[in-house]
Design an enzyme around this catalytic site. Structure first.
Site, mmCIF file in Angstrom:
data_model
loop_
_atom_site.group_PDB
_atom_site.id
_atom_site.type_symbol
_atom_site.label_atom_id
_atom_site.label_comp_id
_atom_site.label_asym_id
_atom_site.label_seq_id
_atom_site.Cartn_x
_atom_site.Cartn_y
_atom_site.Cartn_z
ATOM 1 N N PRO A 28 0.831 -1.018 -0.029
ATOM 2 C CA PRO A 28 0.118 -0.064 0.043
ATOM 3 C C PRO A 28 0.881 1.371 0.301
ATOM 4 C CG PRO A 28 -0.286 -1.082 2.073
ATOM 5 C CD PRO A 28 0.797 -1.923 1.237
ATOM 6 N N LYS A 29 0.235 2.230 -0.585
ATOM 7 C CA LYS A 29 1.219 3.351 -0.746
ATOM 8 C C LYS A 29 0.686 4.363 0.521
ATOM 9 C CE LYS A 29 2.491 7.203 -3.620
ATOM 10 N NZ LYS A 29 2.251 8.443 -2.737
#
Length: 357
Positions: A28-29
């Site tokens: 995930p960013k």
């Protein structure tokens, strides 16, 4: 401090991608402050993306690092702040943590505590790991950091493209803004765009309600100020549109002159602001750049522009939007929040409890 990788280090970067690439490791960013942490015993340095130390602003993170990190290590990651319920990232609260007064720093450390999310290991003990493949660095990272620390986390990761696609949709509801994809054999390359980031891209039709002049001088436009009407019919400030060529900035400045009005006839009058409406502030200056003037030229709210954005933070665009096209066919009053796609809520705790690779 004596480590095999010494500060400052510029972090490895990502280039934008339009789709999730196959055969990568997916994470995930996170939406926080990128930081490379250096620990050598009691000495801790939190280096920012621009190589300036963030250490003094996050004393609670320093203590968490001392309790969770190996005695000597260099770790790449993100400093983040969650909302009061711990359900969603709160970037605005994170920004407030950068304050010059030590007393304020200490108070905010208690009121809005930050955490550290780790996603790469650059050094461990006497070993420089930057030339080892990412898959190996990731495995060592998982071994080096605890799985259940309350303030230091290892980011979730998967090699399953279908699972990554599900994360891309679901995790946005917890305040994350996309995915980062890394090749398993990737060596750590400071300041190089060798990873891929896939972010949400959407468009919205907004009212153009003002502009700021460009820093180069009064003959060019810096940014357009955007508004959307809320349920009460009030035009709310939602962000800005920028990233024009210099030639286009001069053209836009000329095009806007017929719409220039007075503050008394503008929906973002200073009286409305004093009553608590969230609008740009008269003669406001940026907290992050004391020389940056944030005052603006008011325009009659008659023109509509379609802009590209990634996601909303509260009732505003999180980042600067990009102009797609002018919409002369749209009635400005039709530009409301109803058109915006809202992500389904997702608990930040559930993001952090996903398995390790």
């Amino acid at each position: 401090m004596q480590l095999p990788v010494m500060p400052p280090v510029k972090p490895m970067l990502a280039k934008p991608g339009s789709e999730i690439p196959p055969d990568h490791v997916y994470e995930p960013k996170w939406d926080g402050f990128r930081a490379i942490v250096f620990r050598d015993g009691d000495e801790v340095v939190i280096g920012s993306r621009n190589e300036k130390p963030l250490t003094r602003y996050f004393p609670e993170v320093v203590e968490a690092i001392r309790s969770a990190f190996p005695d000597r290590a260099v770790v790449d990651g993100e400093v983040v702040v969650a909302d009061p319920d711990g359900n969603r990232l709160d970037f605005e609260a994170l920004q407030q943590r950068v304050h010059p007064a030590d007393s304020r720093v200490r108070l905010l450390a208690e009121q809005t505590p930050a955490s550290f999310v780790a996603f790469d290991l650059l050094a461990l003990g006497d070993d420089d790991l930057t030339q080892r493949p990412f898959a190996e660095r990731r495995a060592l990272l998982e071994e080096a950091l605890p799985a259940d620390h309350p303030s230091v986390h290892v980011t979730p990761a998967t090699t399953d493209e279908a699972e990554a696609a599900r994360w891309f949709e679901a995790f946005e509801g917890a305040g994350l803004d996309g995915l980062v994809a890394k090749k398993p054999d990737l060596r750590y390359q400071p300041d190089k765009r060798v990873m891929t980031k896939v972010k949400h891209v959407r468009t919205a039709d907004c009212v153009v309600a003002g502009y700021r002049v460009h820093k180069s001088g009064p003959d060019a436009l810096g940014s357009l100020l955007l508004g959307l009407y809320d349920d009460s019919g009030t035009l709310q400030s939602v962000g800005v549109c920028g990233s024009f060529t210099m030639a286009r900035r001069r053209e836009l400045l000329a095009e806007m002159q017929d719409l220039v009005t007075t503050f008394e006839e503008h929906p973002w009058s200073w009286a409305a602001h004093e009553a608590g409406e969230r609008t740009p502030r008269k003669n406001e200056t940026s907290r992050w750049n004391a020389g940056k003037d944030l005052s603006f030229v008011p325009l009659r709210p008659e023109r509509v522009v379609e802009v590209r954005y990634d996601y909303m933070e509260g009732d505003r665009f999180r980042h600067t939007t990009q102009l797609q096209r002018w919409r002369p066919d749209r009635d400005p009053r039709s530009c409301t929040y109803d058109q915006l796609e809202r992500p389904v809520r997702f608990d930040l705790t559930d993001v952090l409890t996903h398995g390790r690779v």
